[in-house]
Write an enzyme that holds these catalytic residues in place. Structure first.
Site, PDB file in Angstrom:
ATOM      1  N   CYS A   1      -0.596   0.260  10.371  1.00 47.80           N
ATOM      2  CA  CYS A   1      -0.970  -0.758   9.391  1.00 47.80           C
ATOM      3  C   CYS A   1       0.210  -1.606   8.933  1.00 47.80           C
ATOM      4  CB  CYS A   1      -1.619  -0.083   8.184  1.00 47.80           C
ATOM      5  SG  CYS A   1      -2.150  -1.252   6.923  1.00 47.80           S
TER       6      CYS A   1
ATOM      7  N   CYS B   1     -20.382   1.864   7.259  1.00 47.49           N
ATOM      8  CA  CYS B   1     -19.677   1.130   8.296  1.00 47.49           C
ATOM      9  C   CYS B   1     -18.434   1.953   8.608  1.00 47.49           C
ATOM     10  CB  CYS B   1     -19.306  -0.261   7.782  1.00 47.49           C
ATOM     11  SG  CYS B   1     -18.235  -1.211   8.890  1.00 47.49           S
TER      12      CYS B   1
ATOM     13  N   CYS C   1     -20.148  -6.023   2.020  1.00 37.45           N
ATOM     14  CA  CYS C   1     -19.588  -4.698   2.321  1.00 37.45           C
ATOM     15  C   CYS C   1     -18.268  -4.569   1.582  1.00 37.45           C
ATOM     16  CB  CYS C   1     -19.364  -4.555   3.829  1.00 37.45           C
ATOM     17  SG  CYS C   1     -18.612  -2.974   4.325  1.00 37.45           S
TER      18      CYS C   1
ATOM     19  N   ARG D   1     -19.486  -3.373  16.581  1.00 36.68           N
ATOM     20  CA  ARG D   1     -18.758  -4.585  16.226  1.00 36.68           C
ATOM     21  C   ARG D   1     -17.394  -4.601  16.912  1.00 36.68           C
ATOM     22  NH1 ARG D   1     -18.010  -4.550  10.240  1.00 36.68           N
ATOM     23  NH2 ARG D   1     -20.271  -4.707  10.370  1.00 36.68           N
TER      24      ARG D   1
ATOM     25  N   CYS E   1      -0.176   4.975   6.937  1.00 34.04           N
ATOM     26  CA  CYS E   1      -0.892   4.828   8.200  1.00 34.04           C
ATOM     27  C   CYS E   1      -0.020   4.067   9.204  1.00 34.04           C
ATOM     28  CB  CYS E   1      -2.205   4.086   7.980  1.00 34.04           C
ATOM     29  SG  CYS E   1      -3.273   4.842   6.727  1.00 34.04           S
TER      30      CYS E   1
ATOM     31  N   CYS F   1     -17.097  -9.058   3.998  1.00 34.54           N
ATOM     32  CA  CYS F   1     -16.427  -7.772   3.838  1.00 34.54           C
ATOM     33  C   CYS F   1     -15.268  -7.944   2.870  1.00 34.54           C
ATOM     34  CB  CYS F   1     -15.924  -7.263   5.187  1.00 34.54           C
ATOM     35  SG  CYS F   1     -17.241  -7.128   6.423  1.00 34.54           S
TER      36      CYS F   1
ATOM     37  N   CYS G   1       0.844  -1.204   0.000  1.00 40.67           N
ATOM     38  CA  CYS G   1       0.000   0.000   0.000  1.00 40.67           C
ATOM     39  C   CYS G   1       0.879   1.254   0.000  1.00 40.67           C
ATOM     40  CB  CYS G   1      -0.908  -0.006   1.226  1.00 40.67           C
ATOM     41  SG  CYS G   1      -2.040   1.395   1.280  1.00 40.67           S
TER      42      CYS G   1
END
Length: 414
Positions: free
Chosen positions: A72, A202, A142, A272, A69, A109, A65
């Site tokens: 992550c 979400c 999702c 959740r 972040c 998801c 990626c």
């Protein structure tokens, strides 16, 4: 406690808490913890009974990626030893999803690493959504693909997506300390695009990144304004190879207080328990089901979760039941507005108006439907030596990188 009686009354009437009340929940003592859980449990049972919704993650594209972040495992510059692979084909993704659905999940998801999808990526995911929907009647899907461009949310909705995950993660004031390659405003823009397209929102947070109580209240109040149907609460799993590798700040008691605060602030939203529950809640996981009405089944994106069989046994032993595909997750006043994938009433339902609300992307370590730290755990006890912290010893023995399921030749955990 007079405070808890007040919070229960407000939760049953969907009345907003004050910041002082939310902070007071986080500030309760360990001696008061069971009272806090019992009070928030009344609100949870009022809106959701004893049902637990199961969700299943499929990592469509893992690693590499370009975003930075800090939490992550798939971030730019991460040295975490995670699986790295390009896009799964629709048949491969459908087979991965089938394992979770067979285990009792009602929502799949679909997550992909990266800043955001190209139009060709949206085509790929659309084909995958259609394949899953054709093979599994009644399944919810999702998508979690990062920052959306104009028209992409509408295309996902047309392909059959029911929801879109994009997490807020942390307070707006501290967001720049966690991520620099995109802004809080970028996240707001994406969640607004999802809302406008009629996708169910979400959006959640990550706890344990060194934030203060005030930061936690800020992010949850922003989520209340955003009014997502689902609020994933992730607990950071610090792993070697990322800037937050030494941030072991959470205890099971702290996690329970955070979940209780979220339940009081967003009483009729699906709360959740997402990434990190096995590492930080540990043997207190069953108690947390009195606060949250939704969990992920089995493994996460890049880390191993609790065995799917153990998840099901935990739910049954705690006196809860798995929510069936024929049952509606949301309370009637939200489900009516959300029918067909909408996000609930922004004016009156649940947690307030979405104006000013933030969101996050699948790169998030805590992001429910695609957190890489929700699934971004990496390493083993041998790779990440324990460090002493005010919260106790780091439980790196509970951290393991995912080596099965999507992107491998091994059967998934579901």
């Amino acid at each position: 406690m007079d405070l808890l009686n007040t919070l229960v009354d407000k939760g049953l009437r969907r009345e907003p808490l004050s910041r002082a009340e939310a902070l007071a929940v986080l500030g309760t003592s360990d001696d008061e913890l069971l009272d806090v859980v019992a009070a928030a449990g009344k609100v949870r049972r009022h809106w959701f009974g004893r049902r637990v919704k199961l969700n299943y993650l499929v990592n469509l594209k893992s690693g590499l990626c370009p975003e930075d972040c800090s939490y992550c495992s798939q971030r730019l510059g991460s040295t975490a030893g995670i699986l790295k692979y390009s896009w799964l084909k629709p048949d491969e993704a459908s087979e991965a999803a089938a394992a979770g659905l067979a285990g009792g999940a009602k929502r799949v998801c679909l997550v992909a690493s990266g800043r955001g999808p190209t139009d060709r990526d949206v085509d790929r995911v659309s084909d995958t959504i259609k394949t899953i929907k054709d093979r599994h009647e009644g399944v919810e899907v999702c998508a979690c693909l990062g920052l959306l461009s104009d028209g992409q949310a509408e295309r996902l909705r047309e392909a059959g997506a029911d929801a879109y995950n994009h997490n807020l993660n942390t307070s707006e004031a501290t967001y720049g300390e966690i991520t620099t390659t995109h802004t809080y405003a970028d996240r707001v823009d994406t969640v607004q695009k999802a809302h406008a397209a009629g996708l169910s929102a979400c959006s959640g947070l990550i706890a344990g990144m060194g934030e203060s109580d005030e930061d936690l209240v800020d992010v949850v109040f922003s989520l209340r304004e955003l009014d997502p149907d689902s609020v994933p609460v992730n607990f950071l799993i610090p792993f070697e190879g990322t800037p937050l590798a030494k941030e072991w700040n959470l205890t099971p008691q702290r996690c329970l207080r955070i979940l209780a605060m979220v339940r009081f602030v967003c009483p009729d939203s699906e709360v959740r328990i997402a990434g990190g529950r096995e590492v930080h809640l540990r043997t207190m996981q069953p108690l947390a089901l009195n606060l949250a009405n939704s969990i992920f089944l089995g493994d996460y994106l890049t880390s191993e979760g609790q065995a799917g069989k153990a998840d099901l046994e935990m739910i049954a032993d705690a006196g809860f039941e798995v929510e069936g595909t024929d049952q509606v997750t949301l309370p009637e006043h939200r489900a009516t507005v959300s029918a067909g994938g909408g996000c609930g009433s922004r004016e009156s339902a649940g947690c307030g108006s979405h104006e000013g609300g933030g969101c996050g992307s699948h790169e998030d370590a805590g992001a429910g439907c695609g957190s890489h730290a929700a699934g971004g755990v990496c390493g083993s006890a041998a790779e990440a030596p324990a460090v002493e912290t005010p919260a106790g010893e780091a439980r790196t023995d509970l951290v393991a990188v995912r080596r099965r399921g999507a992107g491998t030749d091994l059967a998934p955990n579901a």
